[in-house]
Design a protein around this motif. Sequence first.
Motif, PDB file in Angstrom:
ATOM      1  N   PRO A  40       0.793  -1.234   0.000  1.00 27.95           N
ATOM      2  CA  PRO A  40       0.000   0.000   0.000  1.00 27.95           C
ATOM      3  C   PRO A  40       0.819   1.274   0.000  1.00 27.95           C
ATOM      4  O   PRO A  40       0.259   2.354  -0.154  1.00 27.95           O
ATOM      5  CB  PRO A  40      -0.822  -0.122   1.294  1.00 27.95           C
ATOM      6  CG  PRO A  40       0.005  -0.977   2.197  1.00 27.95           C
ATOM      7  CD  PRO A  40       0.683  -1.964   1.286  1.00 27.95           C
ATOM      8  N   TRP A  41       2.125   1.168   0.193  1.00 25.79           N
ATOM      9  CA  TRP A  41       3.023   2.314   0.076  1.00 25.79           C
ATOM     10  C   TRP A  41       3.844   2.178  -1.199  1.00 25.79           C
ATOM     11  O   TRP A  41       4.273   1.069  -1.560  1.00 25.79           O
ATOM     12  CB  TRP A  41       3.993   2.376   1.250  1.00 25.79           C
ATOM     13  CG  TRP A  41       3.445   2.991   2.499  1.00 25.79           C
ATOM     14  CD1 TRP A  41       2.160   3.390   2.755  1.00 25.79           C
ATOM     15  CD2 TRP A  41       4.205   3.277   3.682  1.00 25.79           C
ATOM     16  NE1 TRP A  41       2.064   3.901   4.024  1.00 25.79           N
ATOM     17  CE2 TRP A  41       3.302   3.850   4.618  1.00 25.79           C
ATOM     18  CE3 TRP A  41       5.533   3.111   4.047  1.00 25.79           C
ATOM     19  CZ2 TRP A  41       3.712   4.255   5.897  1.00 25.79           C
ATOM     20  CZ3 TRP A  41       5.936   3.510   5.304  1.00 25.79           C
ATOM     21  CH2 TRP A  41       5.023   4.078   6.222  1.00 25.79           C
ATOM     22  N   LEU A  42       4.100   3.302  -1.850  1.00 27.97           N
ATOM     23  CA  LEU A  42       5.015   3.352  -2.979  1.00 27.97           C
ATOM     24  C   LEU A  42       6.380   3.846  -2.505  1.00 27.97           C
ATOM     25  O   LEU A  42       6.485   4.536  -1.509  1.00 27.97           O
ATOM     26  CB  LEU A  42       4.470   4.294  -4.056  1.00 27.97           C
ATOM     27  CG  LEU A  42       3.157   3.870  -4.721  1.00 27.97           C
ATOM     28  CD1 LEU A  42       2.656   4.971  -5.656  1.00 27.97           C
ATOM     29  CD2 LEU A  42       3.328   2.556  -5.483  1.00 27.97           C
ATOM     30  N   GLY A  43       7.409   3.489  -3.252  1.00 27.45           N
ATOM     31  CA  GLY A  43       8.747   3.988  -2.941  1.00 27.45           C
ATOM     32  C   GLY A  43       9.745   2.926  -2.546  1.00 27.45           C
ATOM     33  O   GLY A  43      10.945   3.198  -2.488  1.00 27.45           O
ATOM     34  N   GLY A  44       9.294   1.726  -2.206  1.00 32.49           N
ATOM     35  CA  GLY A  44      10.212   0.620  -1.958  1.00 32.49           C
ATOM     36  C   GLY A  44      11.245   0.903  -0.884  1.00 32.49           C
ATOM     37  O   GLY A  44      10.907   1.168   0.272  1.00 32.49           O
ATOM     38  N   MET A  45      12.519   0.870  -1.268  1.00 33.22           N
ATOM     39  CA  MET A  45      13.604   1.046  -0.310  1.00 33.22           C
ATOM     40  C   MET A  45      13.442   2.322   0.501  1.00 33.22           C
ATOM     41  O   MET A  45      13.768   2.362   1.692  1.00 33.22           O
ATOM     42  CB  MET A  45      14.955   1.078  -1.042  1.00 33.22           C
ATOM     43  CG  MET A  45      15.335  -0.207  -1.730  1.00 33.22           C
ATOM     44  SD  MET A  45      16.972  -0.083  -2.536  1.00 33.22           S
ATOM     45  CE  MET A  45      16.575   0.820  -4.040  1.00 33.22           C
ATOM     46  N   LEU A  46      12.945   3.384  -0.137  1.00 32.94           N
ATOM     47  CA  LEU A  46      12.843   4.686   0.512  1.00 32.94           C
ATOM     48  C   LEU A  46      11.702   4.775   1.522  1.00 32.94           C
ATOM     49  O   LEU A  46      11.669   5.709   2.323  1.00 32.94           O
ATOM     50  CB  LEU A  46      12.651   5.775  -0.548  1.00 32.94           C
ATOM     51  CG  LEU A  46      13.862   6.050  -1.443  1.00 32.94           C
ATOM     52  CD1 LEU A  46      13.449   6.862  -2.661  1.00 32.94           C
ATOM     53  CD2 LEU A  46      14.958   6.767  -0.674  1.00 32.94           C
ATOM     54  N   LEU A 150      12.467  -8.199  -6.644  1.00 34.44           N
ATOM     55  CA  LEU A 150      13.348  -9.335  -6.913  1.00 34.44           C
ATOM     56  C   LEU A 150      13.360  -9.753  -8.384  1.00 34.44           C
ATOM     57  O   LEU A 150      13.742 -10.872  -8.714  1.00 34.44           O
ATOM     58  CB  LEU A 150      12.943 -10.531  -6.036  1.00 34.44           C
ATOM     59  CG  LEU A 150      13.245 -10.357  -4.543  1.00 34.44           C
ATOM     60  CD1 LEU A 150      12.529 -11.422  -3.713  1.00 34.44           C
ATOM     61  CD2 LEU A 150      14.744 -10.425  -4.282  1.00 34.44           C
ATOM     62  N   GLY A 151      12.945  -8.853  -9.266  1.00 33.08           N
ATOM     63  CA  GLY A 151      12.959  -9.172 -10.691  1.00 33.08           C
ATOM     64  C   GLY A 151      12.014 -10.291 -11.052  1.00 33.08           C
ATOM     65  O   GLY A 151      12.342 -11.160 -11.876  1.00 33.08           O
ATOM     66  N   THR A 193      17.903  -7.080   4.650  1.00 33.42           N
ATOM     67  CA  THR A 193      17.646  -6.721   6.039  1.00 33.42           C
ATOM     68  C   THR A 193      16.172  -6.389   6.183  1.00 33.42           C
ATOM     69  O   THR A 193      15.641  -5.597   5.398  1.00 33.42           O
ATOM     70  CB  THR A 193      18.467  -5.483   6.466  1.00 33.42           C
ATOM     71  OG1 THR A 193      19.852  -5.751   6.257  1.00 33.42           O
ATOM     72  CG2 THR A 193      18.233  -5.159   7.933  1.00 33.42           C
ATOM     73  N   HIS A 194      15.524  -7.005   7.171  1.00 33.44           N
ATOM     74  CA  HIS A 194      14.139  -6.619   7.453  1.00 33.44           C
ATOM     75  C   HIS A 194      14.196  -5.503   8.498  1.00 33.44           C
ATOM     76  O   HIS A 194      14.363  -5.750   9.691  1.00 33.44           O
ATOM     77  CB  HIS A 194      13.324  -7.801   7.967  1.00 33.44           C
ATOM     78  CG  HIS A 194      11.864  -7.650   7.692  1.00 33.44           C
ATOM     79  ND1 HIS A 194      11.106  -8.610   7.083  1.00 33.44           N
ATOM     80  CD2 HIS A 194      11.021  -6.608   7.905  1.00 33.44           C
ATOM     81  CE1 HIS A 194       9.859  -8.189   6.951  1.00 33.44           C
ATOM     82  NE2 HIS A 194       9.794  -6.967   7.448  1.00 33.44           N
ATOM     83  N   TYR A 320      14.482  -5.121   3.020  1.00 31.81           N
ATOM     84  CA  TYR A 320      15.319  -4.284   2.166  1.00 31.81           C
ATOM     85  C   TYR A 320      16.205  -5.228   1.367  1.00 31.81           C
ATOM     86  O   TYR A 320      17.194  -5.754   1.873  1.00 31.81           O
ATOM     87  CB  TYR A 320      16.129  -3.332   3.038  1.00 31.81           C
ATOM     88  CG  TYR A 320      17.270  -2.611   2.355  1.00 31.81           C
ATOM     89  CD1 TYR A 320      17.191  -2.215   1.011  1.00 31.81           C
ATOM     90  CD2 TYR A 320      18.427  -2.290   3.057  1.00 31.81           C
ATOM     91  CE1 TYR A 320      18.235  -1.550   0.401  1.00 31.81           C
ATOM     92  CE2 TYR A 320      19.473  -1.610   2.459  1.00 31.81           C
ATOM     93  CZ  TYR A 320      19.373  -1.242   1.126  1.00 31.81           C
ATOM     94  OH  TYR A 320      20.415  -0.584   0.524  1.00 31.81           O
ATOM     95  N   TYR A 321      15.816  -5.470   0.118  1.00 26.22           N
ATOM     96  CA  TYR A 321      16.571  -6.373  -0.747  1.00 26.22           C
ATOM     97  C   TYR A 321      17.709  -5.609  -1.402  1.00 26.22           C
ATOM     98  O   TYR A 321      17.489  -4.617  -2.104  1.00 26.22           O
ATOM     99  CB  TYR A 321      15.670  -6.972  -1.825  1.00 26.22           C
ATOM    100  CG  TYR A 321      14.557  -7.835  -1.283  1.00 26.22           C
ATOM    101  CD1 TYR A 321      14.822  -9.079  -0.712  1.00 26.22           C
ATOM    102  CD2 TYR A 321      13.232  -7.407  -1.340  1.00 26.22           C
ATOM    103  CE1 TYR A 321      13.810  -9.869  -0.215  1.00 26.22           C
ATOM    104  CE2 TYR A 321      12.206  -8.200  -0.852  1.00 26.22           C
ATOM    105  CZ  TYR A 321      12.498  -9.432  -0.290  1.00 26.22           C
ATOM    106  OH  TYR A 321      11.486 -10.212   0.205  1.00 26.22           O
TER     107      TYR A 321
END
Length: 618
Positions: A40-46, A150-151, A193-194, A320-321
């Motif tokens: 539900p959030w966009l931005g992934g790593m950020l 993860l592609g 890292t989670h 965090y992949y």
Amino acid sequence: MVNQTYTADVLVVGGGTGGTAAAIQAARRGAKTILVSEFPWLGGMLTSAGVSAPDGNELEAFQTGLWGAFLQELRQRQPGGLDNSWVSFFSYDPRIGAEIFAEWVQELPNLHWISGQVPIEVFRQGDSITGVRFADFAVTAKIILDGTELGDLLALAEIPYRWGWELQSEWGEPSAPVAFNSLTEKYPVQAPTHVVIMQDFGEAMSTTGVATAPEIPPAPNYNPSQFTGAWDSYGAETFLNYGRLPNGLFMMNWPICGNDYGEGIERLIESNVSRDEFIQESRWHSQNFAHFIQNQLGRRYGLAEKVFPHTPTAFALHPYYRESRRLVGLTTVREQDILPIAGGRVASIYEAITLQPFGHPTAGVCVGGASRREAIAIGNYANDHHYPGVQFPLQPKSIQWGGRWTGTPFTIPYSSLIPATIDGFLACEKNISVSHIANGATRLQPVVMGIGQAAGMAAAMCVELNCQPRDLSVRALQTALLEDNRSKAAIIPLFNLPPNHSDWLHWQLYYLNNPQAYPASGDCPCPSSSEYPDSTFGKGLIRESNCFQGIFYRLEQQEYRFTVTAPAAYQGQNWQLVTLRSHIDEQLRTYPHEQLVTLWGHQNHSGNWLLVEHLNGG
């Protein structure tokens, strides 16, 4: 069963850092765009992965494109500013980052965002990708972008990809292993890292003996020996301040006896069930780390409340992949491509190649016989690999600049986003065509955001021109990125060329047209700081700064200290001086030792530094 089929110009699958940037840029260019995200959030790593203390592209000259726009929004919205941690110059509440991306998407009527969905099947017609099926709908599009963490589309579409290490014999990378070994077998890719966010619940514990934070229970298989000595070389306060966020929050993404987790990491790509098992274990590992921290440092520290939009709210929505499946593209970014040129502070602008449909690239020549440079995004992070309990040596690419360490700037070539043999498709995340070794520098948030912006621009232009990504003019794409009316993006790294400099576009185009003239120093022949005023960009930074007077000390050529004489509240305090601004770096390098100086800057108590925005008449 598919209940509905949508049709779009551009489909972006995955709402991570690159996917979000790609969808926004494609829609801003005018393409009818659909973005489908798992979370539900966009931005992934950020944002959703919780790494809201991003690394890389921190220098003013590299704060361009959507990355620069994101930082500008954060500066305006984050109460208390971004100078909170010592691992990054920008740390913020991830909820604010998620709000920014959501608003950018919502303001675009031609961008349709669907959340809570993952791809199930990819449609192909011969060597072209034509659509993607989800649980109860499908999308067909002219260009499809893989923005998954993860592609996943690479696997579903049977597009050739890499997973694991390459030996030195493959590309001659200096840091690659000569033979496969126990490390390459145990950790075929970098450990994720989670992220868990912890919170300072106040000082009541030290004065009353009453525990203020709820107890953090251990998760299954708790083993405190895994975390013993995590902060011994730093001290508890410095450890906590590593990822300090505003409002008493701490980002726990700690590599030393911390919460990196890589046990059985190959499970991430074996099946949905095995992936879920790994994710659960990685979250347990971070819960155990948080439990250990609370046990060692006291009940003042507990799990943060109401951060992420799920339960438990202290844990990021997904790990965090650091590495994913990696495309086999028209070209592959190797370690040599991110290392400094001999005697220089920059990597070379990426070499030209041949783009041959369904063939192999040939270095040095492009279609039509003319040479070209393919840069479409920049990065500067030092190459950094994470394997729990292992220190893996890498060819150094760090440099000293602005009173601190930063990384050698490098470029990402457009053809690393394009599959070698498949049309209708672009990679726009960590899944570009990159070696395992070089991925340690290309995986960072700002770089991936730049990759996503370029991929989104390319996809929209392919729709406009009715061409395939491999046939798109790279120069046309570069020009579009440089001249974008919302978020123009630098594609040539130049230390001394801030984005609002009047000659910015001139020098970007000059070095694209004359790559042999690209300076090894990374500095273009711009006017010195005394010959041009601060840009509008810089004036905003100064306006929000504090004024200090004190004595300047030069310890080394790139190591500066400052003892405060005024204001009185700070008298006698001693700070490291750092800057992200080129003309301030120039002044610091020549400023007289033990001279009285007046400067404007931001204090960072976690790093014990002053981030200088303005120096005397500078």
